[in-house]
Design a protein around this motif. Structure first.
Motif, PDB file in Angstrom:
ATOM      1  N   ASN A   1       9.531   3.544   4.216  1.00  0.00           N
ATOM      2  CA  ASN A   1       9.578   3.315   2.361  1.00  0.00           C
ATOM      3  C   ASN A   1       8.562   2.214   1.290  1.00  0.00           C
ATOM      4  N   ARG A   2       7.040   2.576   2.546  1.00  0.00           N
ATOM      5  CA  ARG A   2       6.035   2.100   1.358  1.00  0.00           C
ATOM      6  C   ARG A   2       5.198   3.355   2.054  1.00  0.00           C
ATOM      7  N   HIS A   3       4.852   4.465   2.552  1.00  0.00           N
ATOM      8  CA  HIS A   3       4.117   5.346   3.213  1.00  0.00           C
ATOM      9  C   HIS A   3       4.652   6.759   2.821  1.00  0.00           C
ATOM     10  N   ARG A   4       3.984   7.842   2.260  1.00  0.00           N
ATOM     11  CA  ARG A   4       4.540   8.903   2.553  1.00  0.00           C
ATOM     12  C   ARG A   4       4.369   9.380   3.773  1.00  0.00           C
ATOM     13  N   LEU A   5       4.717  10.035   4.257  1.00  0.00           N
ATOM     14  CA  LEU A   5       4.859  10.268   5.814  1.00  0.00           C
ATOM     15  C   LEU A   5       4.756  11.869   6.336  1.00  0.00           C
ATOM     16  N   ILE A   6       3.420  12.718   6.058  1.00  0.00           N
ATOM     17  CA  ILE A   6       3.731  14.279   6.674  1.00  0.00           C
ATOM     18  C   ILE A   6       3.186  14.781   8.016  1.00  0.00           C
ATOM     19  N   TYR A   7       3.701  15.105   8.815  1.00  0.00           N
ATOM     20  CA  TYR A   7       3.947  15.471  10.337  1.00  0.00           C
ATOM     21  C   TYR A   7       3.168  17.157  10.143  1.00  0.00           C
ATOM     22  N   ILE A   8       1.739  17.031  10.774  1.00  0.00           N
ATOM     23  CA  ILE A   8       0.907  17.673   9.951  1.00  0.00           C
ATOM     24  C   ILE A   8       0.903  18.729  11.527  1.00  0.00           C
ATOM     25  N   SER A   9       1.239  19.669  12.202  1.00  0.00           N
ATOM     26  CA  SER A   9       1.651  20.492  13.882  1.00  0.00           C
ATOM     27  C   SER A   9       1.227  21.401  14.226  1.00  0.00           C
ATOM     28  N   ALA A  10       0.709  21.642  15.666  1.00  0.00           N
ATOM     29  CA  ALA A  10       0.015  23.232  15.780  1.00  0.00           C
ATOM     30  C   ALA A  10       1.402  23.726  16.349  1.00  0.00           C
ATOM     31  N   ARG A  11       2.435  23.045  16.070  1.00  0.00           N
ATOM     32  CA  ARG A  11       4.147  23.535  16.864  1.00  0.00           C
ATOM     33  C   ARG A  11       4.109  24.823  16.179  1.00  0.00           C
ATOM     34  N   GLU A  12       4.629  25.750  16.577  1.00  0.00           N
ATOM     35  CA  GLU A  12       5.632  26.874  15.445  1.00  0.00           C
ATOM     36  C   GLU A  12       6.538  26.778  14.781  1.00  0.00           C
TER      37      GLU A  12
ATOM     38  N   PHE B   1      10.862  11.179   7.710  1.00  0.00           N
ATOM     39  CA  PHE B   1       9.694  11.714   7.638  1.00  0.00           C
ATOM     40  C   PHE B   1       9.969  11.827   6.322  1.00  0.00           C
ATOM     41  N   HIS B   2       8.203  12.549   5.871  1.00  0.00           N
ATOM     42  CA  HIS B   2       8.924  13.108   4.033  1.00  0.00           C
ATOM     43  C   HIS B   2       8.605  13.949   4.461  1.00  0.00           C
TER      44      HIS B   2
ATOM     45  N   ALA C   1      -6.550  22.826   6.096  1.00  0.00           N
ATOM     46  CA  ALA C   1      -6.089  23.196   5.306  1.00  0.00           C
ATOM     47  C   ALA C   1      -4.991  22.366   4.615  1.00  0.00           C
ATOM     48  N   ALA C   2      -4.407  22.715   5.516  1.00  0.00           N
ATOM     49  CA  ALA C   2      -3.020  21.281   5.695  1.00  0.00           C
ATOM     50  C   ALA C   2      -2.978  19.967   5.171  1.00  0.00           C
ATOM     51  N   ALA C   3      -4.081  19.387   6.011  1.00  0.00           N
ATOM     52  CA  ALA C   3      -4.495  18.236   5.231  1.00  0.00           C
ATOM     53  C   ALA C   3      -4.833  18.100   3.893  1.00  0.00           C
ATOM     54  N   GLN C   4      -6.077  18.636   3.840  1.00  0.00           N
ATOM     55  CA  GLN C   4      -6.000  18.934   2.085  1.00  0.00           C
ATOM     56  C   GLN C   4      -5.702  19.322   0.898  1.00  0.00           C
ATOM     57  N   ARG C   5      -4.389  20.745   1.263  1.00  0.00           N
ATOM     58  CA  ARG C   5      -2.799  20.459   1.433  1.00  0.00           C
ATOM     59  C   ARG C   5      -1.930  19.473   0.340  1.00  0.00           C
ATOM     60  N   TRP C   6      -1.510  18.494   1.569  1.00  0.00           N
ATOM     61  CA  TRP C   6      -0.942  17.287   1.220  1.00  0.00           C
ATOM     62  C   TRP C   6      -1.856  16.189   0.867  1.00  0.00           C
TER      63      TRP C   6
ATOM     64  N   ARG D   1       1.009  -0.988  -0.305  1.00  0.00           N
ATOM     65  CA  ARG D   1       0.109   0.411  -0.062  1.00  0.00           C
ATOM     66  C   ARG D   1       0.699   1.119  -0.315  1.00  0.00           C
ATOM     67  N   THR D   2       0.328   2.832  -0.041  1.00  0.00           N
ATOM     68  CA  THR D   2       0.993   3.746  -0.169  1.00  0.00           C
ATOM     69  C   THR D   2       0.475   4.555  -0.532  1.00  0.00           C
ATOM     70  N   LEU D   3       0.789   5.060   0.979  1.00  0.00           N
ATOM     71  CA  LEU D   3      -0.350   5.898   1.420  1.00  0.00           C
ATOM     72  C   LEU D   3       0.610   7.552   1.945  1.00  0.00           C
ATOM     73  N   THR D   4      -0.682   8.005   1.807  1.00  0.00           N
ATOM     74  CA  THR D   4      -0.385   9.691   2.069  1.00  0.00           C
ATOM     75  C   THR D   4      -0.916   9.779   3.400  1.00  0.00           C
ATOM     76  N   ILE D   5      -0.061   9.154   4.864  1.00  0.00           N
ATOM     77  CA  ILE D   5      -0.300   9.736   6.464  1.00  0.00           C
ATOM     78  C   ILE D   5       0.267  10.947   7.045  1.00  0.00           C
ATOM     79  N   GLY D   6      -1.641  11.407   7.264  1.00  0.00           N
ATOM     80  CA  GLY D   6      -0.931  12.375   8.025  1.00  0.00           C
ATOM     81  C   GLY D   6      -0.900  12.385   9.088  1.00  0.00           C
ATOM     82  N   ILE D   7       0.438  12.958  10.147  1.00  0.00           N
ATOM     83  CA  ILE D   7       0.834  12.279  11.794  1.00  0.00           C
ATOM     84  C   ILE D   7       0.400  14.288  12.523  1.00  0.00           C
ATOM     85  N   ASP D   8      -0.016  13.807  13.507  1.00  0.00           N
ATOM     86  CA  ASP D   8       0.152  14.400  14.504  1.00  0.00           C
ATOM     87  C   ASP D   8       1.542  14.237  15.124  1.00  0.00           C
ATOM     88  N   ILE D   9       2.085  15.652  16.260  1.00  0.00           N
ATOM     89  CA  ILE D   9       3.373  14.833  16.981  1.00  0.00           C
ATOM     90  C   ILE D   9       3.012  14.777  18.458  1.00  0.00           C
TER      91      ILE D   9
END
Length: 199
Positions: A86-97, A115-116, A128-133, A5-13
């Protein structure tokens, strides 16, 4: 053998990749309290500690760097994220500044967390970030985020169980108790994009 599976996974920190209880000892130290992680019944720690929202924002402004540097990894997050890289795209989306990018990158490097993309948006509104990615699913600990993202994007949300995110969950939000459970669910959840429809 199951197809890769190749997924784009949004991940909070914070509270997802980092141990969710890690803020409590520092808050106790600063405010002279002896609260337990289990006492954090709402996400807003100002309410839990009986302080103003402004006081909490000021505290985080002063202590955020130390908090982000000292937080331990949540369970086996590091191992599982490495196995996904190596199988999924890891996108960390955090409220950190954005100003905390360096301490965040150093922490990721120390624990060999891959991370990617690392998107520090400075806000709890991650839609908005989750939509953008174009994320296919999202890992989160904040109930409000889970509800918003699942409803707006119609994607699965894996919500790490905490004292502050209890409540009834809609069908697309799955309560999870460990990174091992997350790993198993990522391999089994029906993902719209993989079924041939637009996510």
């Amino acid at each position: 053998m199951k197809p890769e599976r190749t997924l784009t996974i949004g991940i909070d920190i914070d509270g997802t990749v980092t141990e969710p209880s890690s803020i409590v000892p520092m808050m106790n130290e600063s405010f002279g309290k002896h609260l337990r992680y289990e006492d954090c019944f709402v996400y807003n720690l100002a309410e839990v500690y009986g302080i103003s929202d402004e006081a909490f924002v000021d505290w985080l402004d002063k202590h955020g760097e130390r908090l982000y540097d000292e937080a331990p990894v949540h369970g086996t997050a590091d191992l599982i994220l490495r196995s996904w890289f190596n199988r999924h795209r890891l996108i960390y989306i955090s409220a950190r500044e954005a100003r905390h990018r360096e301490v965040t990158l150093n922490w990721f490097s120390r624990y060999r967390i891959p991370f990617h993309e690392l998107d520090l948006i400075g806000s709890h509104d991650k839609l908005a970030a989750a939509q953008r990615w174009h994320v296919d699913l999202f890992l989160e600990d904040r109930l409000e985020n889970a509800l918003q993202l699942s409803e707006a994007l119609e994607i699965p949300i894996l919500l790490f169980d905490t004292p502050y995110n209890q409540g009834t969950l809609p069908e697309l939000v799955h309560r999870v108790h460990s990174w091992e459970q997350v790993d198993a669910l990522v391999e089994s959840l029906p993902i719209k994009r993989l079924l041939g429809s637009q996510s």
